[in-house]
Design a protein around this motif. Structure first.
Motif, PDB file in Angstrom:
ATOM      1  N   CYS A 116      25.142 -22.581  13.585  1.00 49.71           N
ATOM      2  CA  CYS A 116      25.851 -21.936  14.690  1.00 49.71           C
ATOM      3  C   CYS A 116      25.175 -22.188  16.018  1.00 49.71           C
ATOM      4  O   CYS A 116      25.803 -22.107  17.063  1.00 49.71           O
ATOM      5  N   ASP A 175      24.849  -9.837   7.856  1.00 48.34           N
ATOM      6  CA  ASP A 175      25.512 -10.204   9.109  1.00 48.34           C
ATOM      7  C   ASP A 175      26.677 -11.155   8.852  1.00 48.34           C
ATOM      8  O   ASP A 175      27.747 -11.035   9.448  1.00 48.34           O
ATOM      9  N   ILE A 176      26.444 -12.113   7.972  1.00 51.61           N
ATOM     10  CA  ILE A 176      27.482 -13.115   7.694  1.00 51.61           C
ATOM     11  C   ILE A 176      28.618 -12.501   6.881  1.00 51.61           C
ATOM     12  O   ILE A 176      29.787 -12.820   7.091  1.00 51.61           O
ATOM     13  N   TYR A 233      28.399  -9.950  14.858  1.00 51.21           N
ATOM     14  CA  TYR A 233      28.526 -11.355  14.482  1.00 51.21           C
ATOM     15  C   TYR A 233      29.921 -11.640  13.945  1.00 51.21           C
ATOM     16  O   TYR A 233      30.542 -10.786  13.303  1.00 51.21           O
ATOM     17  N   ALA A 250      31.809 -14.814  11.650  1.00 53.97           N
ATOM     18  CA  ALA A 250      31.392 -15.965  10.860  1.00 53.97           C
ATOM     19  C   ALA A 250      32.599 -16.627  10.225  1.00 53.97           C
ATOM     20  O   ALA A 250      33.628 -15.993   9.994  1.00 53.97           O
ATOM     21  N   ASP A 251      32.449 -17.914   9.976  1.00 54.06           N
ATOM     22  CA  ASP A 251      33.483 -18.692   9.313  1.00 54.06           C
ATOM     23  C   ASP A 251      33.421 -18.387   7.815  1.00 54.06           C
ATOM     24  O   ASP A 251      32.457 -18.763   7.150  1.00 54.06           O
ATOM     25  N   ARG A 279      28.107 -16.141  21.741  1.00 54.69           N
ATOM     26  CA  ARG A 279      27.111 -17.186  21.566  1.00 54.69           C
ATOM     27  C   ARG A 279      27.233 -17.801  20.187  1.00 54.69           C
ATOM     28  O   ARG A 279      27.632 -17.133  19.237  1.00 54.69           O
ATOM     29  N   GLY A 280      26.873 -19.037  20.085  1.00 52.36           N
ATOM     30  CA  GLY A 280      26.977 -19.729  18.807  1.00 52.36           C
ATOM     31  C   GLY A 280      28.117 -20.718  18.849  1.00 52.36           C
ATOM     32  O   GLY A 280      28.348 -21.369  19.870  1.00 52.36           O
ATOM     33  N   ASN A 281      28.829 -20.845  17.743  1.00 47.26           N
ATOM     34  CA  ASN A 281      30.019 -21.692  17.727  1.00 47.26           C
ATOM     35  C   ASN A 281      30.978 -21.156  16.672  1.00 47.26           C
ATOM     36  O   ASN A 281      30.814 -20.038  16.199  1.00 47.26           O
ATOM     37  N   SER A 318      31.269 -21.734  13.650  1.00 46.48           N
ATOM     38  CA  SER A 318      30.698 -21.474  12.328  1.00 46.48           C
ATOM     39  C   SER A 318      30.177 -20.045  12.239  1.00 46.48           C
ATOM     40  O   SER A 318      30.366 -19.364  11.253  1.00 46.48           O
ATOM     41  N   ALA A 319      29.483 -19.634  13.278  1.00 47.11           N
ATOM     42  CA  ALA A 319      29.045 -18.244  13.387  1.00 47.11           C
ATOM     43  C   ALA A 319      28.810 -17.972  14.857  1.00 47.11           C
ATOM     44  O   ALA A 319      28.401 -18.857  15.601  1.00 47.11           O
ATOM     45  N   ALA A 320      29.104 -16.758  15.282  1.00 47.59           N
ATOM     46  CA  ALA A 320      28.971 -16.433  16.695  1.00 47.59           C
ATOM     47  C   ALA A 320      28.571 -14.981  16.835  1.00 47.59           C
ATOM     48  O   ALA A 320      28.823 -14.160  15.950  1.00 47.59           O
ATOM     49  N   LYS A 321      27.912 -14.689  17.952  1.00 44.24           N
ATOM     50  CA  LYS A 321      27.574 -13.304  18.238  1.00 44.24           C
ATOM     51  C   LYS A 321      28.392 -12.870  19.440  1.00 44.24           C
ATOM     52  O   LYS A 321      28.298 -13.461  20.515  1.00 44.24           O
ATOM     53  N   ILE A 324      22.876 -20.346  17.488  1.00 41.78           N
ATOM     54  CA  ILE A 324      22.474 -19.156  18.242  1.00 41.78           C
ATOM     55  C   ILE A 324      20.973 -19.224  18.570  1.00 41.78           C
ATOM     56  O   ILE A 324      20.559 -18.871  19.671  1.00 41.78           O
ATOM     57  N   GLU A 334      20.535 -21.196  21.605  1.00 43.30           N
ATOM     58  CA  GLU A 334      20.968 -20.526  22.830  1.00 43.30           C
ATOM     59  C   GLU A 334      19.985 -19.476  23.294  1.00 43.30           C
ATOM     60  O   GLU A 334      19.765 -19.312  24.489  1.00 43.30           O
ATOM     61  N   ASP A 380      26.813  -9.810  22.195  1.00 45.74           N
ATOM     62  CA  ASP A 380      25.475  -9.443  21.750  1.00 45.74           C
ATOM     63  C   ASP A 380      25.491  -8.221  20.826  1.00 45.74           C
ATOM     64  O   ASP A 380      24.494  -7.525  20.685  1.00 45.74           O
TER      65      ASP A 380
END
Lengths: 270, 269
Positions: free
Chosen positions: A63, B69-70, B49, B51-52, B36-38, B40-43, A65, A68, B46
């Motif tokens: 991902c 989290d996932i 999360y 997730a894909d 943040r992230g992409n 596939s997984a992102a936050k 993160i 980042e 902040d």
């Protein structure tokens, strides 16, 4: 629908099933073969707290993160064609080392625990667990004594000064400069147990090509067989009782004696 | 004005796609904390999360226990598409959609008569086999297998973090869709699309067809990337019930008769 038509359909169906099944199998093999090749890696440095390489690749969801949140832009995600498994984070200390944030945002924010907090934490006396970046094992610094200026007798302690664990991970060995006969050499020495692999030494090294560089632990760490006992170190002899090397070997006292006593074979003609 | 109206969902989709991509890029570039992230997984903000879930399942089959989290992030995504949006990921979020839509647009503009399946016979069910295969391959090699070859994550991750030679696989998909097989990637092969087809089958947001208004012009079938889902057009009113419908709304755009619209499936309790 006649009986013959039935037969034809069944044959046709079977043929299609075999054809698709073959494609399925070939495709799977090609796919698995490619991925198996593409995940191979050596000499890549992972962020702090990374699991062992194989588990890390299993757990990393790619991902970015960690990339980042890194305040120093140390980390990058591997691009395709870079010979590092695609999408996984890595860093090159000669460009930007890990500056060892005490709050370790890359590890804390990792959603998959591919960067595992427990690997960069210590248990405190009051029972709580606290982050400790100095626990990280990103790699081990290795010194090229041929190109290190300190080994030429020239005064340079850039790596020693840059090391965040100065006098622990890198120490200076004071030796006499035999060439001049009147000067000292201050040779840097790396303590593998303490070195975190942050790479600040590699970043600081003043030679054109760095003379101190971080390698993944698996590439560097040596290991001595269990049966070697340091008899001169107090307590190490106790390992004789716990080490299994001799106990594993099946010995037969009789056959040993026979071997020593049987001299007949010495006089046999070939 | 009518030109905009006749492309309203296409334009909205491009805005949404580029906005999501832009937010990801801006968050990385400027250090914003929106997302943040992409993909596939992102936050998000902040706080939480995302997730894909397909990637998470691959990781599971590769032999990795998935973190909390996932799991939570995947469930949020699963619930959103499963209950609400259907296969909308493919048409409203996925960056590859812009690539493959462009390929089929060029196809239409150049009036390519190469019917799908003329040179290469592929079954639309192939994607489900690829989906299944991805889990087997993941289990064999011990890593998430599709994530190593996915043009989707390569493009999306690439635009945020650096593409490398990833543009090649994107170009491959473009050429495949343009010259080899119409709607080839999204409509026949992509396992992520297959995954969301299965997830989105029972979602509430659906395309509804009103037979009484339909004049059988078949404009909708000309643009639909999953033409088999439009089997009720001109025959009977009702919801497009296939999970393979991407809820892209292109059929609504091109329908001159207002015989198609978005609507929420009424729950029969």
């Amino acid at each position: 629908m006649g009986a013959s038509e039935h037969k034809y359909n069944r044959r046709e169906t079977l043929r299609k099933m075999l054809g698709s099944g073959g494609l399925f199998a070939i495709g799977g093999m090609a796919w698995a073969g490619y991925v198996d090749e593409a995940k191979k890696v050596d000499l890549v440095l992972r962020p702090p707290g990374a699991l062992d390489e194989l588990d890390f690749q299993k757990a990393c969801i790619k991902c970015g993160i960690c990339v980042e949140v890194c305040p120093y832009d140390t980390l990058s995600l591997a691009e395709s064609g870079s010979s590092i498994p695609i999408g996984t984070p890595y860093f090159k200390p000669r460009d930007i080392p890990c500056y060892m944030c005490t709050d370790i945002p890359c590890v804390v924010d990792c959603p998959t625990d591919a960067l595992d907090e427990s690997l960069v934490s210590i248990a405190k006396e009051n029972g709580t667990v606290a982050l400790d970046i100095n626990k990280s094992k990103m790699g081990i610094a290795v010194l090229n004594t041929e190109t290190c200026l300190a080994f030429w007798g020239i005064r340079c302690d850039a790596c020693y000064r840059a090391c965040p664990l100065i006098d622990e991970a890198i120490t200076l060995d004071l030796t006499r400069n035999e060439r001049t006969g009147k000067h000292a050499m201050l040779k840097p020495k790396i303590n593998n147990e303490v070195c975190t692999g942050c790479g600040m030494c590699e970043h600081a090294c003043i030679t054109e090509e760095t003379s101190i560089y971080v390698l993944p632990i698996a590439e560097v760490k040596g290991k001595v067989h269990d049966q070697y006992i340091k008899g001169w170190e107090e307590g190490d002899e106790a390992r004789i009782d716990t080490t299994n090397v001799y106990k594993d070997t099946k010995t037969n006292e009789q056959s040993t004696l026979d071997y020593l006593n049987d001299t007949e074979s010495l006089f046999e003609d070939e | 004005m009518s030109k905009i109206y006749n492309n309203r969902f296409l334009i909205s989709r491009r805005i949404v796609q580029l906005l999501i991509l832009g937010l990801f890029i801006a968050s990385n570039y400027y250090g914003f904390k929106f997302i943040r992230g992409n993909l596939s997984a992102a936050k998000l903000f902040d706080i939480v999360y995302l997730a894909d879930p397909y990637a998470a399942l691959q990781m599971l089959s590769a032999g990795m226990l998935i973190s909390v989290d996932i799991i939570i992030g995947s469930l949020i995504v699963l619930l959103f598409y499963g209950l609400f949006a259907g296969r909308a990921f493919c048409s409203w979020v996925c960056p590859m959609n812009i690539v493959t839509d462009t390929a089929s647009w060029v196809r239409r503009k150049l009036n390519f008569k190469i019917a799908s399946g003329q040179y290469l016979r592929v079954n639309r069910k192939a994607r489900y086999w690829i989906l299944g295969l991805s889990f087997i391959v993941s289990a064999i090699v011990g890593v998430a297998a599709f994530e190593f070859v996915s043009p989707i994550s390569m493009l999306h991750r690439g635009l945020i973090y650096g593409l490398g030679t990833g543009w090649l696989i994107v170009l491959m998909v473009f050429i495949f869709d343009l010259l080899v097989l119409k709607h080839g990637w999204c409509g026949f092969l992509c396992p992520l699309g297959a995954f969301y087809s299965l997830i989105g089958k029972y979602s509430l947001l659906r395309i509804e067809h009103l037979k009484d208004k339909c004049t059988d012009c078949n404009d909708c079938k000309l643009v639909c990337p999953e033409i088999q889902v439009l089997d009720i057009i001109g025959k009977k009113s009702g919801y497009i019930s296939y999970g393979e419908c991407t809820n892209c709304g292109r059929c609504i755009d091109v329908c001159e008769d207002k015989a198609l619209k978005y609507s929420f499936k009424k729950l029969k309790l």
